[in-house]
Design a protein around this motif. Structure first.
Motif, PDB file in Angstrom:
ATOM      1  N   HIS A 110       0.867  -1.179   0.000  1.00 20.71           N
ATOM      2  CA  HIS A 110       0.000   0.000   0.000  1.00 20.71           C
ATOM      3  C   HIS A 110       0.904   1.230   0.000  1.00 20.71           C
ATOM      4  O   HIS A 110       1.668   1.433   0.931  1.00 20.71           O
ATOM      5  CB  HIS A 110      -0.895  -0.023   1.245  1.00 20.71           C
TER       6      HIS A 110
ATOM      7  N   GLY B 242       1.507   3.095   5.510  1.00 20.03           N
ATOM      8  CA  GLY B 242       1.405   2.177   4.384  1.00 20.03           C
ATOM      9  C   GLY B 242       1.563   0.751   4.870  1.00 20.03           C
ATOM     10  O   GLY B 242       1.507   0.469   6.069  1.00 20.03           O
ATOM     11  N   LYS B 243       1.755  -0.152   3.915  1.00 13.68           N
ATOM     12  CA  LYS B 243       1.908  -1.560   4.280  1.00 13.68           C
ATOM     13  C   LYS B 243       3.029  -2.170   3.454  1.00 13.68           C
ATOM     14  O   LYS B 243       3.125  -1.949   2.251  1.00 13.68           O
ATOM     15  CB  LYS B 243       0.605  -2.309   4.030  1.00 13.68           C
TER      16      LYS B 243
ATOM     17  N   ARG C 269       5.167  -5.957   2.740  1.00 15.56           N
ATOM     18  CA  ARG C 269       5.146  -7.422   2.875  1.00 15.56           C
ATOM     19  C   ARG C 269       6.575  -7.941   2.818  1.00 15.56           C
ATOM     20  O   ARG C 269       7.348  -7.563   1.946  1.00 15.56           O
ATOM     21  CB  ARG C 269       4.321  -8.045   1.759  1.00 15.56           C
TER      22      ARG C 269
ATOM     23  N   ASP D 122       2.740  -9.148   6.660  1.00 17.96           N
ATOM     24  CA  ASP D 122       2.444  -7.774   6.260  1.00 17.96           C
ATOM     25  C   ASP D 122       2.544  -6.898   7.497  1.00 17.96           C
ATOM     26  O   ASP D 122       1.949  -7.223   8.532  1.00 17.96           O
ATOM     27  CB  ASP D 122       1.044  -7.656   5.667  1.00 17.96           C
ATOM     28  N   VAL D 123       3.302  -5.786   7.393  1.00 15.25           N
ATOM     29  CA  VAL D 123       3.430  -4.857   8.511  1.00 15.25           C
ATOM     30  C   VAL D 123       3.066  -3.451   8.067  1.00 15.25           C
ATOM     31  O   VAL D 123       3.275  -3.080   6.914  1.00 15.25           O
ATOM     32  CB  VAL D 123       4.864  -4.854   9.103  1.00 15.25           C
ATOM     33  N   LEU D 124       2.521  -2.706   9.005  1.00 15.10           N
ATOM     34  CA  LEU D 124       2.271  -1.288   8.753  1.00 15.10           C
ATOM     35  C   LEU D 124       3.613  -0.589   8.733  1.00 15.10           C
ATOM     36  O   LEU D 124       4.536  -0.968   9.460  1.00 15.10           O
ATOM     37  CB  LEU D 124       1.366  -0.713   9.839  1.00 15.10           C
TER      38      LEU D 124
ATOM     39  N   THR E  30       4.090  -2.087  16.490  1.00 17.92           N
ATOM     40  CA  THR E  30       3.783  -2.918  15.318  1.00 17.92           C
ATOM     41  C   THR E  30       3.963  -2.160  14.007  1.00 17.92           C
ATOM     42  O   THR E  30       3.560  -2.638  12.959  1.00 17.92           O
ATOM     43  CB  THR E  30       2.331  -3.431  15.397  1.00 17.92           C
ATOM     44  N   ILE E  31       4.563  -0.989  14.067  1.00 22.63           N
ATOM     45  CA  ILE E  31       4.756  -0.174  12.865  1.00 22.63           C
ATOM     46  C   ILE E  31       6.239  -0.102  12.530  1.00 22.63           C
ATOM     47  O   ILE E  31       7.073   0.240  13.379  1.00 22.63           O
ATOM     48  CB  ILE E  31       4.171   1.240  13.051  1.00 22.63           C
TER      49      ILE E  31
END
Length: 170
Positions: free
Chosen positions: A113, A121-122, A124, A133-135, A158-159
Protein backbone atom coordinates in the motif's frame (compact mmCIF):
# COMPACT_ATOMS: atom_id res chain seq x y z
CA UNK A 1 7.94 -64.30 36.33
CA UNK A 2 6.67 -63.97 32.78
CA UNK A 3 3.29 -62.84 34.09
CA UNK A 4 5.01 -60.13 36.17
CA UNK A 5 6.79 -58.82 33.06
CA UNK A 6 3.56 -58.85 31.00
CA UNK A 7 1.75 -57.04 33.82
CA UNK A 8 4.49 -54.40 34.07
CA UNK A 9 4.52 -53.91 30.30
CA UNK A 10 0.73 -53.51 30.26
CA UNK A 11 0.76 -51.15 33.26
CA UNK A 12 3.51 -49.04 31.68
CA UNK A 13 1.58 -48.84 28.43
CA UNK A 14 -1.62 -47.85 30.23
CA UNK A 15 0.22 -45.23 32.26
CA UNK A 16 1.69 -43.82 29.07
CA UNK A 17 -1.71 -43.68 27.37
CA UNK A 18 -3.24 -42.07 30.46
CA UNK A 19 -0.56 -39.39 30.78
CA UNK A 20 -0.73 -38.54 27.08
CA UNK A 21 -4.52 -38.71 26.97
CA UNK A 22 -4.99 -36.61 30.08
CA UNK A 23 -2.23 -34.18 29.18
CA UNK A 24 -0.29 -34.92 32.37
CA UNK A 25 2.91 -36.13 30.73
CA UNK A 26 4.25 -32.78 29.62
CA UNK A 27 3.52 -30.52 32.58
CA UNK A 28 2.82 -32.51 35.71
CA UNK A 29 6.25 -34.14 35.97
CA UNK A 30 8.15 -31.02 35.05
CA UNK A 31 6.65 -29.10 37.99
CA UNK A 32 7.51 -31.75 40.55
CA UNK A 33 10.89 -32.30 42.09
CA UNK A 34 11.68 -35.98 41.94
CA UNK A 35 11.25 -38.70 39.36
CA UNK A 36 9.06 -40.81 41.65
CA UNK A 37 6.33 -38.17 41.39
CA UNK A 38 6.57 -37.95 37.60
CA UNK A 39 4.16 -40.08 35.53
CA UNK A 40 6.78 -40.24 32.77
CA UNK A 41 9.15 -42.05 35.13
CA UNK A 42 6.57 -44.73 35.92
CA UNK A 43 5.48 -45.13 32.30
CA UNK A 44 8.99 -45.75 31.08
CA UNK A 45 10.14 -47.71 34.14
CA UNK A 46 7.25 -50.20 34.00
CA UNK A 47 7.34 -50.50 30.23
CA UNK A 48 11.08 -51.14 29.99
CA UNK A 49 11.11 -53.37 33.06
CA UNK A 50 8.46 -55.58 31.50
CA UNK A 51 9.92 -55.47 28.01
CA UNK A 52 13.45 -56.27 29.22
CA UNK A 53 12.22 -59.15 31.35
CA UNK A 54 10.27 -60.65 28.47
CA UNK A 55 13.14 -60.29 26.00
CA UNK A 56 15.78 -61.68 28.38
CA UNK A 57 13.46 -64.53 29.32
CA UNK A 58 12.73 -65.35 25.68
CA UNK A 59 16.42 -65.28 24.79
CA UNK A 60 17.20 -67.49 27.80
CA UNK A 61 20.19 -65.30 28.70
CA UNK A 62 20.40 -66.86 32.15
CA UNK A 63 18.86 -69.73 34.08
CA UNK A 64 18.82 -67.48 37.17
CA UNK A 65 15.47 -65.63 37.32
CA UNK A 66 16.93 -63.25 39.93
CA UNK A 67 19.55 -62.04 37.46
CA UNK A 68 16.89 -61.38 34.82
CA UNK A 69 14.75 -59.62 37.45
CA UNK A 70 17.68 -57.46 38.55
CA UNK A 71 18.69 -56.52 35.01
CA UNK A 72 15.08 -55.75 34.11
CA UNK A 73 14.66 -53.58 37.20
CA UNK A 74 17.91 -51.73 36.47
CA UNK A 75 16.91 -51.05 32.85
CA UNK A 76 13.46 -49.91 33.98
CA UNK A 77 14.79 -47.50 36.62
CA UNK A 78 17.51 -46.06 34.38
CA UNK A 79 15.06 -45.57 31.52
CA UNK A 80 12.51 -43.98 33.85
CA UNK A 81 15.05 -41.54 35.26
CA UNK A 82 16.29 -40.65 31.76
CA UNK A 83 12.71 -40.04 30.63
CA UNK A 84 12.12 -37.81 33.65
CA UNK A 85 15.28 -35.79 33.06
CA UNK A 86 15.12 -35.49 29.27
CA UNK A 87 11.38 -35.07 28.76
CA UNK A 88 11.07 -32.88 31.85
CA UNK A 89 13.80 -30.61 30.51
CA UNK A 90 12.08 -30.40 27.15
CA UNK A 91 8.77 -29.56 28.81
CA UNK A 92 10.38 -26.72 30.76
CA UNK A 93 12.27 -25.35 27.76
CA UNK A 94 10.89 -22.39 25.88
CA UNK A 95 10.61 -22.40 22.16
CA UNK A 96 9.07 -19.71 20.06
CA UNK A 97 8.54 -19.16 16.41
CA UNK A 98 6.98 -15.77 17.03
CA UNK A 99 8.87 -12.97 15.33
CA UNK A 100 10.19 -10.08 17.41
CA UNK A 101 11.73 -6.73 16.53
CA UNK A 102 15.17 -8.24 15.83
CA UNK A 103 13.66 -10.43 13.12
CA UNK A 104 12.28 -7.42 11.21
CA UNK A 105 15.10 -4.88 11.44
CA UNK A 106 17.41 -5.03 8.44
CA UNK A 107 14.93 -6.97 6.27
CA UNK A 108 13.72 -5.68 2.95
CA UNK A 109 10.11 -6.07 1.88
CA UNK A 110 7.84 -4.92 -0.93
CA UNK A 111 5.36 -2.08 -0.53
CA UNK A 112 1.74 -3.26 -0.80
CA UNK A 113 0.00 0.00 0.00
CA UNK A 114 1.78 3.20 -1.18
CA UNK A 115 2.62 5.85 1.42
CA UNK A 116 4.67 8.97 1.94
CA UNK A 117 6.15 10.89 4.86
CA UNK A 118 3.64 11.02 7.70
CA UNK A 119 1.33 8.47 6.02
CA UNK A 120 0.77 4.87 6.99
CA UNK A 121 1.41 2.18 4.38
CA UNK A 122 1.91 -1.56 4.28
CA UNK A 123 5.00 -3.65 3.50
CA UNK A 124 5.15 -7.42 2.88
CA UNK A 125 8.23 -9.46 3.78
CA UNK A 126 9.20 -12.99 4.76
CA UNK A 127 10.16 -13.64 8.39
CA UNK A 128 11.12 -17.12 9.60
CA UNK A 129 9.65 -18.67 6.46
CA UNK A 130 6.30 -16.88 6.85
CA UNK A 131 4.96 -14.04 4.75
CA UNK A 132 4.13 -11.09 7.00
CA UNK A 133 2.44 -7.77 6.26
CA UNK A 134 3.43 -4.86 8.51
CA UNK A 135 2.27 -1.29 8.75
CA UNK A 136 5.01 1.11 7.74
CA UNK A 137 5.98 4.78 7.98
CA UNK A 138 8.83 6.77 6.50
CA UNK A 139 10.51 10.14 6.96
CA UNK A 140 11.70 10.17 3.33
CA UNK A 141 10.40 13.03 1.20
CA UNK A 142 9.61 10.88 -1.85
CA UNK A 143 6.59 8.59 -1.34
CA UNK A 144 6.92 4.82 -1.67
CA UNK A 145 5.06 3.26 -4.61
CA UNK A 146 3.40 -0.16 -4.64
CA UNK A 147 5.95 -2.89 -5.41
CA UNK A 148 8.92 -0.75 -4.37
CA UNK A 149 11.52 -2.17 -1.97
CA UNK A 150 11.48 -0.89 1.62
CA UNK A 151 14.19 -1.54 4.21
CA UNK A 152 13.02 -1.81 7.81
CA UNK A 153 15.33 0.17 10.07
CA UNK A 154 13.31 0.10 13.28
CA UNK A 155 10.06 -1.21 14.75
CA UNK A 156 7.82 1.06 16.84
CA UNK A 157 5.43 -1.45 18.44
CA UNK A 158 3.78 -2.92 15.32
CA UNK A 159 4.76 -0.17 12.87
CA UNK A 160 7.95 -0.41 10.82
CA UNK A 161 10.13 2.61 10.12
CA UNK A 162 11.43 2.18 6.57
CA UNK A 163 13.90 3.70 4.12
CA UNK A 164 14.77 2.96 0.55
CA UNK A 165 17.51 0.35 0.47
CA UNK A 166 20.84 1.15 -1.10
CA UNK A 167 22.09 -1.35 -3.72
CA UNK A 168 24.27 -3.01 -1.05
CA UNK A 169 21.21 -3.51 1.27
CA UNK A 170 19.30 -5.67 -1.26
Amino acid sequence: MTNLYFLALALGGLTLVATVGLGKGSEAGSRRRGPLRDPRFWSFAFTFFGLTGLVLGALAISDDPHLVLGLSAAVGVVTGVLAHVILGGLARGETSTAADERDFVGKTGRVLHPFGAGDLGKVRLTIKGTTVDVLARTDEADPFAAGEAALIIHMHDTIAAVLRPTPSDD
